[in-house]
Design a protein around this motif. Structure first.
Motif, mmCIF file in Angstrom:
data_model
loop_
_atom_site.group_PDB
_atom_site.id
_atom_site.type_symbol
_atom_site.label_atom_id
_atom_site.label_comp_id
_atom_site.label_asym_id
_atom_site.label_seq_id
_atom_site.Cartn_x
_atom_site.Cartn_y
_atom_site.Cartn_z
ATOM 1 N N ALA A 414 47.175 7.789 51.224
ATOM 2 C CA ALA A 414 45.985 8.401 50.626
ATOM 3 C C ALA A 414 45.740 9.793 51.193
ATOM 4 C CB ALA A 414 44.767 7.504 50.849
ATOM 5 N N VAL A 415 45.889 9.939 52.513
ATOM 6 C CA VAL A 415 45.680 11.248 53.142
ATOM 7 C C VAL A 415 46.738 12.245 52.684
ATOM 8 C CG1 VAL A 415 45.739 12.476 55.348
ATOM 9 C CG2 VAL A 415 44.481 10.314 55.152
ATOM 10 N N ARG A 416 47.980 11.810 52.629
ATOM 11 C CA ARG A 416 49.059 12.721 52.217
ATOM 12 C C ARG A 416 48.886 13.180 50.783
ATOM 13 N NH1 ARG A 416 54.486 9.830 54.806
ATOM 14 N NH2 ARG A 416 53.946 10.179 57.016
ATOM 15 N N ARG A 417 48.483 12.258 49.890
ATOM 16 C CA ARG A 417 48.331 12.634 48.487
ATOM 17 C C ARG A 417 47.189 13.644 48.313
ATOM 18 N NH1 ARG A 417 52.077 9.715 48.960
ATOM 19 N NH2 ARG A 417 52.801 11.761 49.578
ATOM 20 N N LEU A 418 46.106 13.463 49.060
ATOM 21 C CA LEU A 418 44.990 14.398 48.940
ATOM 22 C C LEU A 418 45.348 15.767 49.504
ATOM 23 C CD1 LEU A 418 42.048 12.000 49.866
ATOM 24 C CD2 LEU A 418 42.520 13.003 47.627
ATOM 25 N N GLN A 419 46.102 15.796 50.598
ATOM 26 C CA GLN A 419 46.557 17.084 51.132
ATOM 27 C C GLN A 419 47.467 17.796 50.141
ATOM 28 O OE1 GLN A 419 48.306 15.749 54.822
ATOM 29 N NE2 GLN A 419 46.416 16.063 55.992
ATOM 30 N N GLU A 420 48.332 17.040 49.487
ATOM 31 C CA GLU A 420 49.193 17.635 48.465
ATOM 32 C C GLU A 420 48.382 18.108 47.269
ATOM 33 O OE1 GLU A 420 53.010 14.668 49.400
ATOM 34 O OE2 GLU A 420 51.800 14.429 47.591
ATOM 35 N N GLU A 421 47.354 17.346 46.918
ATOM 36 C CA GLU A 421 46.548 17.693 45.756
ATOM 37 C C GLU A 421 45.867 19.057 45.930
ATOM 38 O OE1 GLU A 421 44.636 17.127 41.986
ATOM 39 O OE2 GLU A 421 46.410 16.282 42.957
ATOM 40 N N LYS A 422 45.395 19.359 47.117
ATOM 41 C CA LYS A 422 44.749 20.651 47.343
ATOM 42 C C LYS A 422 45.730 21.793 47.107
ATOM 43 C CE LYS A 422 41.612 21.262 50.410
ATOM 44 N NZ LYS A 422 40.822 21.409 51.647
ATOM 45 N N LYS A 423 46.943 21.658 47.593
ATOM 46 C CA LYS A 423 47.941 22.697 47.382
ATOM 47 C C LYS A 423 48.340 22.789 45.905
ATOM 48 C CE LYS A 423 49.849 22.100 52.037
ATOM 49 N NZ LYS A 423 51.057 21.778 52.844
ATOM 50 N N ILE A 424 48.434 21.639 45.252
ATOM 51 C CA ILE A 424 48.795 21.636 43.830
ATOM 52 C C ILE A 424 47.714 22.314 43.002
ATOM 53 C CG2 ILE A 424 49.111 20.126 41.827
ATOM 54 C CD1 ILE A 424 50.417 18.110 43.778
ATOM 55 N N LEU A 425 46.439 22.040 43.308
ATOM 56 C CA LEU A 425 45.343 22.648 42.559
ATOM 57 C C LEU A 425 45.315 24.161 42.729
ATOM 58 C CD1 LEU A 425 42.503 20.047 43.173
ATOM 59 C CD2 LEU A 425 43.621 20.574 41.011
ATOM 60 N N VAL A 426 45.604 24.632 43.923
ATOM 61 C CA VAL A 426 45.657 26.079 44.150
ATOM 62 C C VAL A 426 46.760 26.702 43.292
ATOM 63 C CG1 VAL A 426 46.178 27.861 45.860
ATOM 64 C CG2 VAL A 426 44.686 25.951 46.452
ATOM 65 N N LYS A 427 47.894 26.047 43.226
ATOM 66 C CA LYS A 427 48.994 26.544 42.404
ATOM 67 C C LYS A 427 48.603 26.558 40.934
ATOM 68 C CE LYS A 427 53.813 25.541 41.190
ATOM 69 N NZ LYS A 427 54.970 24.615 41.417
ATOM 70 N N GLU A 428 47.911 25.515 40.472
ATOM 71 C CA GLU A 428 47.506 25.454 39.072
ATOM 72 C C GLU A 428 46.411 26.474 38.761
ATOM 73 O OE1 GLU A 428 48.525 20.747 38.174
ATOM 74 O OE2 GLU A 428 46.486 21.345 38.680
ATOM 75 N N ILE A 429 45.520 26.711 39.712
ATOM 76 C CA ILE A 429 44.510 27.756 39.510
ATOM 77 C C ILE A 429 45.176 29.110 39.342
ATOM 78 C CG2 ILE A 429 42.684 29.032 40.686
ATOM 79 C CD1 ILE A 429 41.710 26.371 41.817
ATOM 80 N N LYS A 430 46.163 29.378 40.166
ATOM 81 C CA LYS A 430 46.883 30.647 40.067
ATOM 82 C C LYS A 430 47.620 30.755 38.727
ATOM 83 C CE LYS A 430 50.019 33.663 42.630
ATOM 84 N NZ LYS A 430 50.752 34.108 41.434
ATOM 85 N N GLN A 431 48.266 29.668 38.306
ATOM 86 C CA GLN A 431 48.975 29.695 37.030
ATOM 87 C C GLN A 431 48.004 29.895 35.862
ATOM 88 O OE1 GLN A 431 52.951 26.948 37.866
ATOM 89 N NE2 GLN A 431 51.162 25.987 36.945
ATOM 90 N N HIS A 432 46.826 29.277 35.947
ATOM 91 C CA HIS A 432 45.834 29.450 34.893
ATOM 92 C C HIS A 432 45.347 30.899 34.836
ATOM 93 C CE1 HIS A 432 41.535 28.662 33.288
ATOM 94 N NE2 HIS A 432 42.365 28.829 32.266
ATOM 95 N N TRP A 433 45.061 31.469 36.002
ATOM 96 C CA TRP A 433 44.583 32.849 36.032
ATOM 97 C C TRP A 433 45.658 33.813 35.551
ATOM 98 C CZ3 TRP A 433 40.345 35.444 35.884
ATOM 99 C CH2 TRP A 433 40.325 36.791 36.249
ATOM 100 N N ASP A 434 46.886 33.599 35.954
ATOM 101 C CA ASP A 434 47.978 34.462 35.481
ATOM 102 C C ASP A 434 48.148 34.340 33.968
ATOM 103 O OD1 ASP A 434 48.435 35.304 38.039
ATOM 104 O OD2 ASP A 434 50.114 33.934 38.410
ATOM 105 N N SER A 435 47.958 33.125 33.438
ATOM 106 C CA SER A 435 48.077 32.934 31.997
ATOM 107 C C SER A 435 46.990 33.684 31.251
ATOM 108 C CB SER A 435 48.005 31.441 31.671
ATOM 109 O OG SER A 435 48.001 31.211 30.285
ATOM 110 N N LEU A 436 45.753 33.654 31.766
ATOM 111 C CA LEU A 436 44.669 34.395 31.124
ATOM 112 C C LEU A 436 44.933 35.897 31.156
ATOM 113 C CD1 LEU A 436 41.527 32.489 32.491
ATOM 114 C CD2 LEU A 436 42.575 32.290 30.235
#
Length: 526
Positions: A414-436
């Motif tokens: 559970a801890v590992r998945r949540l730590q990964e999720e934070k990094k994944i969300l940052v990557k997706e935020i960047k991809q969304h902003w670059d797409s806009l």
């Protein structure tokens, strides 16, 4: 109206419209067929307008170019009766969202021809309707038996196909093969991934052209994994997959909850009308997702941060309670993984050994009872009910039982998945902003090109003005969407509760740039 009330039929809408227009002096009836055809043609023109403005209706901005996971599942409520009126006209949106039926049939027949096709059911901790590969129909009175949908982890609809043979494995394989060249997908999520993946591996032996599909990683939906076999959950569940983050693999269910509401109105529609209506509502669903994507990603980041703090506290409490070190925890995690990998092989060996030993014990008891009096005879039930524990019930001194190891395993995962999720969300935020930014830049350049280029002989003056006005209006809408996303993402960055180190990388070129490439005054001047 269909988005607000998906269950409303075209006839009900026209009756309501007639009541309203009669009040204002209009006479005559509205033709439902003509109205529906005109509506779909108008929607098709709107789709072409979006294509001119370079808008992708079935592609998630936060998952482009790298898509973490695709969830595939069937919706059997979206069937269509055979008794529906037939029509030879093809759908207006043929192949846009729902794959062409001929292409799907050709793919399924090719897979079944090249491989040893065996009709049967797959069972894993229970009997699943999706875990089968059968070529026969399950309903005799329907034509299409439903839809097989592919959805990204943000709930954006990507592709679909009509099911004619139930939920067979070849259908998700077709969608997987269709999406693989377009997206760099890491995980392929299914409710029965533990059964589908071995099937895919067998098919790839006979169909080398599908070998690339194995580059994805199998992902058993987290909630469905709870109903699977215990070792299956440990081995296949997305909650235990490195790099998966907090992906559930159940994202297609929320899309099914929306699409199932229109099932009543599509059962009796023509083939073309059903295809067009499902495609149109899927596009509107995706547009709502695009509008709310910035808020969704930011809220997801906040929830992940809070959940991670809670899980870290629970893990520290468990460590103190069991007096464990990091080395001990890693050993427990590895023990559970090894058990899941070996349990399937060991299970049959243990069962065979138990049967052999039970037979030997019965033979020895029969021989013993033949040598003693009836009062001294011993039965098998008496031996099995003895208070003395069996060898596997005896815990060695200092050893930890398996349930404790599993508890530690769950906490660590559970801890590992949540730590990964934070990094994944940052990557997706960047991809969304670059797409806009990329979309706004394309519209801006095109608007400038349309204004400067006056030598377009194939367009009238009014057509040139119309195209330029359309592009500028879309550019203004895109800039407004950028402003809202920028405000939301800056709030996430400036929030002291968040760990801002996740928003900064070692390479300065990858840092977030929330500056706009064209000033707001330039946009307002348009």
């Amino acid at each position: 109206m269909k988005m607000a009330s998906p269950g409303m039929s075209c006839q009900a809408f026209l009756r309501m419209l007639e009541k309203r227009t009669v009040r204002f002096g209009r006479t005559g009836k509205l033709s439902s067929d003509s109205f529906q055809k005109s509506f779909f043609e108008w929607a098709a023109v709107q789709y072409e307008v979006d294509a001119i403005c370079k808008e992708e209706q079935f592609s998630c901005p936060a998952c482009t170019p790298a898509m973490l996971a695709v969830s595939v599942d069937g919706n059997r409520k979206l069937y269509r009766f055979k008794s529906t009126a037939r029509s030879e006209e093809r759908p207006i949106f043929d192949g846009v969202f729902i794959a062409n039926d001929e292409d799907v049939t050709r793919f399924v027949d090719q897979v079944h021809t090249k491989t040893k096709h065996v009709t049967g059911k797959g069972i894993c901790g229970g009997e699943w309707l999706a875990a089968r590969e059968t070529s026969c129909r399950s309903r005799s009175k329907v034509d299409e038996e439903g839809l097989e949908l592919a959805v990204c982890r943000h709930g954006v609809l990507l592709s679909a196909l009509n099911m004619f043979r139930g939920e067979i494995y070849a259908y998700p394989m077709f969608l997987q093969n269709q999406l693989a060249p377009k997206h760099d997908i890491t995980f392929f999520c299914m409710d029965v991934a533990c059964k589908y993946w071995p099937y895919l591996q067998r098919v790839c032996l006979d169909c080398p052209e599908l070998q690339s599909l194995q580059n994805m990683r199998p992902f058993l939906s987290v909630l469905h994994a709870k109903a699977h076999d215990f070792k299956c959950e440990v081995k296949w569940s997305g909650a235990n997959q490195d790099g998966a983050g907090s992906t559930l693999g159940e994202e297609v269910e929320q899309c099914n909850a929306f699409l199932s509401r229109i099932a009543v109105t599509t059962k009796h529609m023509s083939k073309a009308g059903r295809n067009d209506m499902l495609t149109l509502l899927s596009m509107r669903w995706n547009q709502q997702k695009f509008q709310n994507l910035a808020n969704s990603l930011s809220q997801r980041y906040h929830k992940t941060s809070r959940a991670l703090n809670v899980q870290l506290g629970d893990l520290e409490t468990l460590k103190a309670k069991l007096q464990l070190q990091e080395k001990n925890m890693e050993e427990f995690v590895q023990d559970v993984k090894d058990w899941a990998d070996d349990s399937n092989k060991c299970r049959h060996r243990i069962r065979r050994k138990i049967r052999q030993e039970k037979t030997t014990l019965q033979t020895m008891l029969a021989k013993y009872n033949s040598l003693v009096t009836p009062e001294q005879a011993v039965c098998m039930d008496h031996i099995l009910d003895t208070e003395h524990p069996w060898p596997w019930q005896i815990t060695q001194e200092g050893a930890v039982d398996f349930s404790t190891k599993k508890e530690v395993f769950d906490r660590v995962m559970a801890v590992r998945r949540l730590q990964e999720e934070k990094k994944i969300l940052v990557k997706e935020i960047k991809q969304h902003w670059d797409s806009l930014k990329s979309h706004a830049r394309v519209l801006s350049e095109w608007s400038f090109h349309q204004s400067e280029n006056t030598q377009q002989g194939h367009l009238t003056e009014n057509a040139k003005k119309g195209v330029t006005c359309l592009i500028r209006r879309r550019l203004r809408q895109m800039k407004e969407l950028q402003r809202r996303a920028r405000k939301v993402y800056l709030h996430v960055l400036s929030n002291p509760e968040n760990d801002n180190q996740f928003f900064c990388t070692t390479d300065s070129s990858d840092e977030f740039d929330f500056s706009s490439e064209s000033s707001d005054s330039d946009v307002d001047a348009m």
